[in-house]
Write a protein that holds these residues in place. Structure first.
Motif, PDB file in Angstrom:
ATOM      1  N   LYS A  58       0.856  -1.189   0.000  1.00 32.49           N
ATOM      2  CA  LYS A  58       0.000   0.000   0.000  1.00 32.49           C
ATOM      3  C   LYS A  58       0.897   1.247   0.000  1.00 32.49           C
ATOM      4  O   LYS A  58       1.912   1.297   0.702  1.00 32.49           O
ATOM      5  N   PRO A  59       0.531   2.244  -0.806  1.00 25.68           N
ATOM      6  CA  PRO A  59       1.388   3.433  -0.942  1.00 25.68           C
ATOM      7  C   PRO A  59       1.710   4.120   0.393  1.00 25.68           C
ATOM      8  O   PRO A  59       2.849   4.560   0.604  1.00 25.68           O
ATOM      9  N   GLU A  60       0.742   4.187   1.287  1.00 25.56           N
ATOM     10  CA  GLU A  60       0.998   4.863   2.567  1.00 25.56           C
ATOM     11  C   GLU A  60       2.030   4.111   3.415  1.00 25.56           C
ATOM     12  O   GLU A  60       2.816   4.718   4.146  1.00 25.56           O
ATOM     13  N   ASN A  61       2.040   2.764   3.298  1.00 26.55           N
ATOM     14  CA  ASN A  61       3.015   1.984   4.050  1.00 26.55           C
ATOM     15  C   ASN A  61       4.416   2.098   3.448  1.00 26.55           C
ATOM     16  O   ASN A  61       5.411   2.081   4.177  1.00 26.55           O
ATOM     17  N   ILE A  62       4.495   2.205   2.146  1.00 22.94           N
ATOM     18  CA  ILE A  62       5.795   2.419   1.497  1.00 22.94           C
ATOM     19  C   ILE A  62       6.356   3.782   1.910  1.00 22.94           C
ATOM     20  O   ILE A  62       7.550   3.912   2.202  1.00 22.94           O
ATOM     21  N   GLU A  63       5.498   4.795   1.992  1.00 25.07           N
ATOM     22  CA  GLU A  63       5.944   6.136   2.404  1.00 25.07           C
ATOM     23  C   GLU A  63       6.422   6.132   3.852  1.00 25.07           C
ATOM     24  O   GLU A  63       7.386   6.819   4.194  1.00 25.07           O
ATOM     25  N   LYS A  64       5.747   5.354   4.717  1.00 26.25           N
ATOM     26  CA  LYS A  64       6.141   5.288   6.125  1.00 26.25           C
ATOM     27  C   LYS A  64       7.547   4.724   6.289  1.00 26.25           C
ATOM     28  O   LYS A  64       8.277   5.119   7.188  1.00 26.25           O
ATOM     29  N   VAL A  65       7.914   3.774   5.411  1.00 20.19           N
ATOM     30  CA  VAL A  65       9.232   3.163   5.499  1.00 20.19           C
ATOM     31  C   VAL A  65      10.320   4.213   5.291  1.00 20.19           C
ATOM     32  O   VAL A  65      11.361   4.208   5.965  1.00 20.19           O
ATOM     33  N   PHE A  66      10.070   5.144   4.378  1.00 16.45           N
ATOM     34  CA  PHE A  66      11.096   6.139   4.039  1.00 16.45           C
ATOM     35  C   PHE A  66      10.836   7.502   4.673  1.00 16.45           C
ATOM     36  O   PHE A  66      11.499   8.484   4.353  1.00 16.45           O
ATOM     37  N   ALA A  67       9.881   7.587   5.596  1.00 15.37           N
ATOM     38  CA  ALA A  67       9.546   8.867   6.211  1.00 15.37           C
ATOM     39  C   ALA A  67      10.719   9.433   7.000  1.00 15.37           C
ATOM     40  O   ALA A  67      10.954  10.639   7.010  1.00 15.37           O
ATOM     41  N   LEU A  68      11.449   8.607   7.677  1.00 11.36           N
ATOM     42  CA  LEU A  68      12.556   9.086   8.494  1.00 11.36           C
ATOM     43  C   LEU A  68      13.867   9.180   7.718  1.00 11.36           C
ATOM     44  O   LEU A  68      14.856   9.691   8.235  1.00 11.36           O
ATOM     45  N   ASN A  69      13.880   8.617   6.511  1.00  8.59           N
ATOM     46  CA  ASN A  69      15.078   8.682   5.669  1.00  8.59           C
ATOM     47  C   ASN A  69      15.097  10.017   4.928  1.00  8.59           C
ATOM     48  O   ASN A  69      14.136  10.376   4.254  1.00  8.59           O
ATOM     49  N   GLY A  70      16.158  10.704   5.009  1.00  7.41           N
ATOM     50  CA  GLY A  70      16.293  11.926   4.233  1.00  7.41           C
ATOM     51  C   GLY A  70      16.943  11.613   2.908  1.00  7.41           C
ATOM     52  O   GLY A  70      18.037  11.060   2.864  1.00  7.41           O
ATOM     53  N   SER A  71      16.257  11.946   1.831  1.00  5.12           N
ATOM     54  CA  SER A  71      16.800  11.659   0.509  1.00  5.12           C
ATOM     55  C   SER A  71      16.385  12.759  -0.453  1.00  5.12           C
ATOM     56  O   SER A  71      15.330  13.383  -0.310  1.00  5.12           O
ATOM     57  N   THR A  72      17.222  12.965  -1.441  1.00  2.00           N
ATOM     58  CA  THR A  72      16.891  13.967  -2.458  1.00  2.00           C
ATOM     59  C   THR A  72      15.946  13.402  -3.513  1.00  2.00           C
ATOM     60  O   THR A  72      15.286  14.160  -4.216  1.00  2.00           O
ATOM     61  N   HIS A  73      15.866  12.050  -3.606  1.00  2.20           N
ATOM     62  CA  HIS A  73      14.976  11.402  -4.593  1.00  2.20           C
ATOM     63  C   HIS A  73      14.116  10.333  -3.896  1.00  2.20           C
ATOM     64  O   HIS A  73      14.300   9.131  -4.110  1.00  2.20           O
ATOM     65  N   PRO A  74      13.159  10.765  -3.089  1.00  6.14           N
ATOM     66  CA  PRO A  74      12.339   9.778  -2.380  1.00  6.14           C
ATOM     67  C   PRO A  74      11.448   8.954  -3.325  1.00  6.14           C
ATOM     68  O   PRO A  74      11.126   7.805  -3.033  1.00  6.14           O
ATOM     69  N   GLU A  75      11.069   9.536  -4.475  1.00  9.59           N
ATOM     70  CA  GLU A  75      10.219   8.795  -5.426  1.00  9.59           C
ATOM     71  C   GLU A  75      10.935   7.549  -5.939  1.00  9.59           C
ATOM     72  O   GLU A  75      10.336   6.490  -6.093  1.00  9.59           O
ATOM     73  N   GLU A  76      12.226   7.689  -6.208  1.00  9.88           N
ATOM     74  CA  GLU A  76      13.005   6.553  -6.693  1.00  9.88           C
ATOM     75  C   GLU A  76      13.112   5.456  -5.638  1.00  9.88           C
ATOM     76  O   GLU A  76      12.998   4.264  -5.948  1.00  9.88           O
ATOM     77  N   LEU A  77      13.285   5.870  -4.387  1.00 10.66           N
ATOM     78  CA  LEU A  77      13.355   4.888  -3.300  1.00 10.66           C
ATOM     79  C   LEU A  77      12.022   4.159  -3.126  1.00 10.66           C
ATOM     80  O   LEU A  77      11.987   2.938  -2.935  1.00 10.66           O
TER      81      LEU A  77
END
Length: 166
Positions: A58-77
């Motif tokens: 689910k998209p919201e769960n994928i976003e939660k995984v990377f919420a604390l990660n700082g990245s310049t390209h979160p879409e790619e992750l």
């Protein structure tokens, strides 16, 4: 007297071999059933894993995984994570398909093994109690019944010849 003891010994040997074959078949059926139980346990575990993967996709769960990660390209992750989860889901689905095929084969093998055991038990039951022919003579198979009838006819003819010659 010797003939009777030999016949009894032969019957005992046949019955013991049939009993051994039945025991072997029943352990074979038990083995197949234990394999089926193991397969069902694996299937349940894989179904639970599939549910977890569906939840993780689910998209919201994928976003939660990377919420604390700082990245310049979160879409790619997120896309990389989604592809990884979909690959895992495809792998689990193929394992479930293989299990379904194996389950079908095991069900068929169990059915045939049970049928073979039933046929052997029927053979054992018929060898325990010989079948009777229409003349009341007992026999173990129709071919021996036919032989005994022809032997009786031959015997009657001989008896008649000897009586007529006297």
């Amino acid at each position: 007297m010797r003939f009777g003891s030999r016949l009894a010994l032969l019957i005992i040997l046949v019955l013991s071999s049939l009993t051994a074959a039945l025991a072997q078949n029943s352990t074979g059926v038990e083995n197949l059933r234990s394999q089926l139980n193991d397969l069902q346990a694996k299937e349940t575990a894989l179904q639970n894993q599939m549910k977890q993967l569906d939840e993780d996709l689910k998209p919201e769960n994928i976003e939660k995984v990377f919420a604390l990660n700082g990245s310049t390209h979160p879409e790619e992750l997120r896309e990389q994570r989604r592809k990884q989860l979909e690959a895992q889901k495809a792998s689990v689905q193929s394992q479930l398909d293989q299990i379904a095929t194996s389950r079908t084969r095991l069900d068929a093998a169990i059915s045939s093994a049970e049928a073979a055991t039933y046929r052997q038990s029927a053979v054992t039951a018929t060898s325990d109690q010989p079948a009777t022919t229409s003349n009341g003579a007992s026999s173990n198979s129709s071919s021996t019944a036919v032989k005994s009838k022809s032997q009786r006819r031959t015997h009657r003819k001989r008896v008649r010849r000897t009586k007529s010659q006297q």
